[in-house]
Design a protein around this motif. Sequence first.
Motif, PDB file in Angstrom:
ATOM      1  N   LEU A  98       0.813  -1.223   0.000  1.00 65.43           N
ATOM      2  CA  LEU A  98       0.000   0.000   0.000  1.00 65.43           C
ATOM      3  C   LEU A  98       0.843   1.268   0.000  1.00 65.43           C
ATOM      4  N   GLY A  99       2.140   1.126  -0.223  1.00 70.87           N
ATOM      5  CA  GLY A  99       3.032   2.269  -0.069  1.00 70.87           C
ATOM      6  C   GLY A  99       2.962   3.328  -1.137  1.00 70.87           C
ATOM      7  N   ARG A 100       2.314   3.042  -2.272  1.00 76.48           N
ATOM      8  CA  ARG A 100       2.338   4.003  -3.384  1.00 76.48           C
ATOM      9  C   ARG A 100       0.986   4.682  -3.628  1.00 76.48           C
ATOM     10  N   ILE A 101       0.015   4.459  -2.766  1.00 82.77           N
ATOM     11  CA  ILE A 101      -1.267   5.134  -2.945  1.00 82.77           C
ATOM     12  C   ILE A 101      -1.314   6.374  -2.055  1.00 82.77           C
ATOM     13  N   ILE A 102      -2.308   7.207  -2.277  1.00 85.06           N
ATOM     14  CA  ILE A 102      -2.429   8.457  -1.522  1.00 85.06           C
ATOM     15  C   ILE A 102      -3.437   8.332  -0.388  1.00 85.06           C
ATOM     16  N   GLU A 103      -4.624   7.863  -0.697  1.00 87.41           N
ATOM     17  CA  GLU A 103      -5.681   7.797   0.310  1.00 87.41           C
ATOM     18  C   GLU A 103      -5.686   6.444   1.016  1.00 87.41           C
TER      19      GLU A 103
ATOM     20  N   THR B 148      -7.576   3.161   2.260  1.00 91.51           N
ATOM     21  CA  THR B 148      -8.701   2.357   1.790  1.00 91.51           C
ATOM     22  C   THR B 148      -9.773   2.158   2.848  1.00 91.51           C
ATOM     23  N   ASP B 149      -9.463   2.410   4.111  1.00 90.41           N
ATOM     24  CA  ASP B 149     -10.486   2.344   5.151  1.00 90.41           C
ATOM     25  C   ASP B 149     -11.515   3.447   4.997  1.00 90.41           C
ATOM     26  N   VAL B 150     -11.067   4.600   4.543  1.00 92.28           N
ATOM     27  CA  VAL B 150     -11.934   5.776   4.577  1.00 92.28           C
ATOM     28  C   VAL B 150     -12.174   6.404   3.209  1.00 92.28           C
ATOM     29  N   SER B 151     -11.648   5.810   2.146  1.00 86.78           N
ATOM     30  CA  SER B 151     -11.817   6.401   0.819  1.00 86.78           C
ATOM     31  C   SER B 151     -11.873   5.328  -0.265  1.00 86.78           C
ATOM     32  N   ALA B 152     -12.704   5.569  -1.261  1.00 89.05           N
ATOM     33  CA  ALA B 152     -12.766   4.693  -2.437  1.00 89.05           C
ATOM     34  C   ALA B 152     -12.055   5.325  -3.619  1.00 89.05           C
ATOM     35  N   THR B 153     -11.512   6.519  -3.438  1.00 92.99           N
ATOM     36  CA  THR B 153     -10.740   7.192  -4.480  1.00 92.99           C
ATOM     37  C   THR B 153      -9.325   7.423  -3.970  1.00 92.99           C
ATOM     38  N   GLY B 154      -8.403   7.656  -4.903  1.00 91.16           N
ATOM     39  CA  GLY B 154      -7.016   7.851  -4.512  1.00 91.16           C
ATOM     40  C   GLY B 154      -6.353   6.587  -4.010  1.00 91.16           C
ATOM     41  N   ILE B 155      -6.913   5.426  -4.385  1.00 97.69           N
ATOM     42  CA  ILE B 155      -6.387   4.150  -3.887  1.00 97.69           C
ATOM     43  C   ILE B 155      -5.866   3.277  -5.026  1.00 97.69           C
ATOM     44  N   THR B 156      -5.581   3.893  -6.182  1.00 98.55           N
ATOM     45  CA  THR B 156      -5.037   3.137  -7.306  1.00 98.55           C
ATOM     46  C   THR B 156      -3.529   3.312  -7.385  1.00 98.55           C
ATOM     47  N   ASP B 157      -2.817   2.207  -7.360  1.00 99.23           N
ATOM     48  CA  ASP B 157      -1.367   2.166  -7.525  1.00 99.23           C
ATOM     49  C   ASP B 157      -1.092   1.972  -9.018  1.00 99.23           C
ATOM     50  N   ARG B 158      -0.446   2.964  -9.643  1.00100.55           N
ATOM     51  CA  ARG B 158      -0.196   2.909 -11.084  1.00100.55           C
ATOM     52  C   ARG B 158       1.240   2.508 -11.410  1.00100.55           C
ATOM     53  N   THR B 159       1.963   2.033 -10.394  1.00104.18           N
ATOM     54  CA  THR B 159       3.384   1.722 -10.575  1.00104.18           C
ATOM     55  C   THR B 159       3.708   0.246 -10.393  1.00104.18           C
ATOM     56  N   THR B 160       3.164  -0.368  -9.362  1.00103.15           N
ATOM     57  CA  THR B 160       3.541  -1.732  -8.992  1.00103.15           C
ATOM     58  C   THR B 160       3.222  -2.730 -10.108  1.00103.15           C
ATOM     59  N   THR B 161       4.201  -3.607 -10.371  1.00101.09           N
ATOM     60  CA  THR B 161       4.038  -4.668 -11.357  1.00101.09           C
ATOM     61  C   THR B 161       4.286  -6.018 -10.684  1.00101.09           C
ATOM     62  N   THR B 162       4.163  -7.082 -11.450  1.00 98.55           N
ATOM     63  CA  THR B 162       4.376  -8.419 -10.890  1.00 98.55           C
ATOM     64  C   THR B 162       5.848  -8.747 -10.679  1.00 98.55           C
ATOM     65  N   THR B 163       6.733  -7.869 -11.128  1.00 98.83           N
ATOM     66  CA  THR B 163       8.173  -8.082 -10.904  1.00 98.83           C
ATOM     67  C   THR B 163       8.765  -6.920 -10.103  1.00 98.83           C
ATOM     68  N   ASP B 164       7.938  -6.223  -9.382  1.00102.21           N
ATOM     69  CA  ASP B 164       8.345  -5.013  -8.684  1.00102.21           C
ATOM     70  C   ASP B 164       9.254  -5.317  -7.491  1.00102.21           C
TER      71      ASP B 164
ATOM     72  N   VAL C 155      -4.171  -9.503   2.286  1.00103.49           N
ATOM     73  CA  VAL C 155      -4.283  -8.811   1.005  1.00103.49           C
ATOM     74  C   VAL C 155      -5.093  -7.536   1.208  1.00103.49           C
ATOM     75  N   GLY C 156      -4.586  -6.426   0.679  1.00101.55           N
ATOM     76  CA  GLY C 156      -5.254  -5.141   0.823  1.00101.55           C
ATOM     77  C   GLY C 156      -6.345  -4.939  -0.212  1.00101.55           C
ATOM     78  N   SER C 157      -7.004  -3.769  -0.137  1.00102.99           N
ATOM     79  CA  SER C 157      -8.110  -3.508  -1.057  1.00102.99           C
ATOM     80  C   SER C 157      -7.842  -2.344  -2.006  1.00102.99           C
ATOM     81  N   ALA C 158      -6.557  -1.994  -2.170  1.00103.11           N
ATOM     82  CA  ALA C 158      -6.205  -1.005  -3.192  1.00103.11           C
ATOM     83  C   ALA C 158      -6.346  -1.635  -4.577  1.00103.11           C
ATOM     84  N   ILE C 159      -6.192  -0.815  -5.611  1.00 99.15           N
ATOM     85  CA  ILE C 159      -6.308  -1.262  -7.000  1.00 99.15           C
ATOM     86  C   ILE C 159      -4.953  -1.079  -7.682  1.00 99.15           C
TER      87      ILE C 159
END
Length: 414
Positions: free
Chosen positions: A257-262, A264-280, A299-303
């Motif tokens: 969850l280190g690359r998101i802004i918001e 996930t407990d309190v927000s449904a927006t700002g929770i998308t990680d656009r960097t992490t890959t399967t070889t990260d 497992v977290g609930s970010a996207i």
Amino acid sequence: MLAVIAVAGCTAAGPAPAPTSTSPPTATTSQQTSVPTESPTPSTTIPTSAPAPTTAAPKPTGPGGCAAAIVTRMSPDERAGQLLMVGLGSDAGSRSLDTLVASRHLGGVILLGGWTSGVDAVRATTRHLAGLASPANTAGLGLLLAADQEGGQVQQLRGPGFSRMPSALVQGQSSPGALTASARTWARELAAAGVNVNLAPVADTVPSELGRANGPIGHYDRQYSSDPDRVATMSAAFAAGMRAGGMATTAKHFPGLGRIIENTDVSATGITDRTTTTTDPYLRPFARAVRDGTELVMVGSAIYSRIDPGTNAVFSRAIVTDLLRRQLGYRGVVISDDLGAAKSVEEVPVGQRATRFITAGGDIVLTARPSDIPVMHEALTARMATDRAFANQVAAAVTRVVALKLRMGLAHCP
């Protein structure tokens, strides 16, 4: 990410009180299904100092075969219940979950925020909860009794008998050996309180340029470092001490969850990680936890748009099965972040949160809200009754949970 909204278990911080609610009855039944016979858990052993209800040490048949034999004898209602963990707030009363545990055959309870009266008060509650385990209530299996004891702002159990734990960021500045020694002490305190699972350590890496702008982790100093290799070393040191002190450990919040802004407990927006890959490289702490035999992975609930666009990780087969189980080789228990009060999943119907997590490859559905349990339980049993493939997935998940309980002394071979 339970901890932030004062719940417990996953991502956020603070010991504020957690929501409570009540529990209705009724359940459905379905046909028996096939059970995997291979051992589904890593080979490490957990010392047991937490209460083990009426169970004995497992017979030397191997946890996989023994677990499969136990699961074969369980009803669909019992199988569904073992895949559910419910929250208990400090102000809810130790008996508030009795009917729910018995009628839904629950597998675990998490102590939410606000337990500040010390070890004796927690022990009184966990002793009562452990005593609910019985052949009728829980298929003869003991309860997983969990807490969110990371340190810093996410230390849900406090007061006399509990050390004041520094934040993970501070812990990360010590040596691995020193942290292992401290964690062993903290684990013994948890064991004395009747807890047997710590929902820690945090294996998330927060990039230094983001720091406290990262809502779920960095904002609360929950990361060990901004270097994933250092995170791997120190989270492993924490886990080693916990395990030596009698705790099952939980690496969280996969895949990070280190690359998101918001939060996930309190927000449904700002929770998308656009960097992490399967070889990260940020996966390295989780890979280390898998190698070391972590008992659970949360497992977290970010996207993650570069892995499974638009899908919360907890509902993503690409993340839970393909990445965690197949690529990293994890064979143990996968637990969800909060699927009850978390804003990140509020658009998904409650029952589907449970069935979608199991379909993705998960095992234990965690909810902060007791009122969710009947809905989730009935969704699981109803789906088992009509979907053979799903029923087999449930059987595999329950087998992993039972194998863990065997290793913890919370079950015995038939």
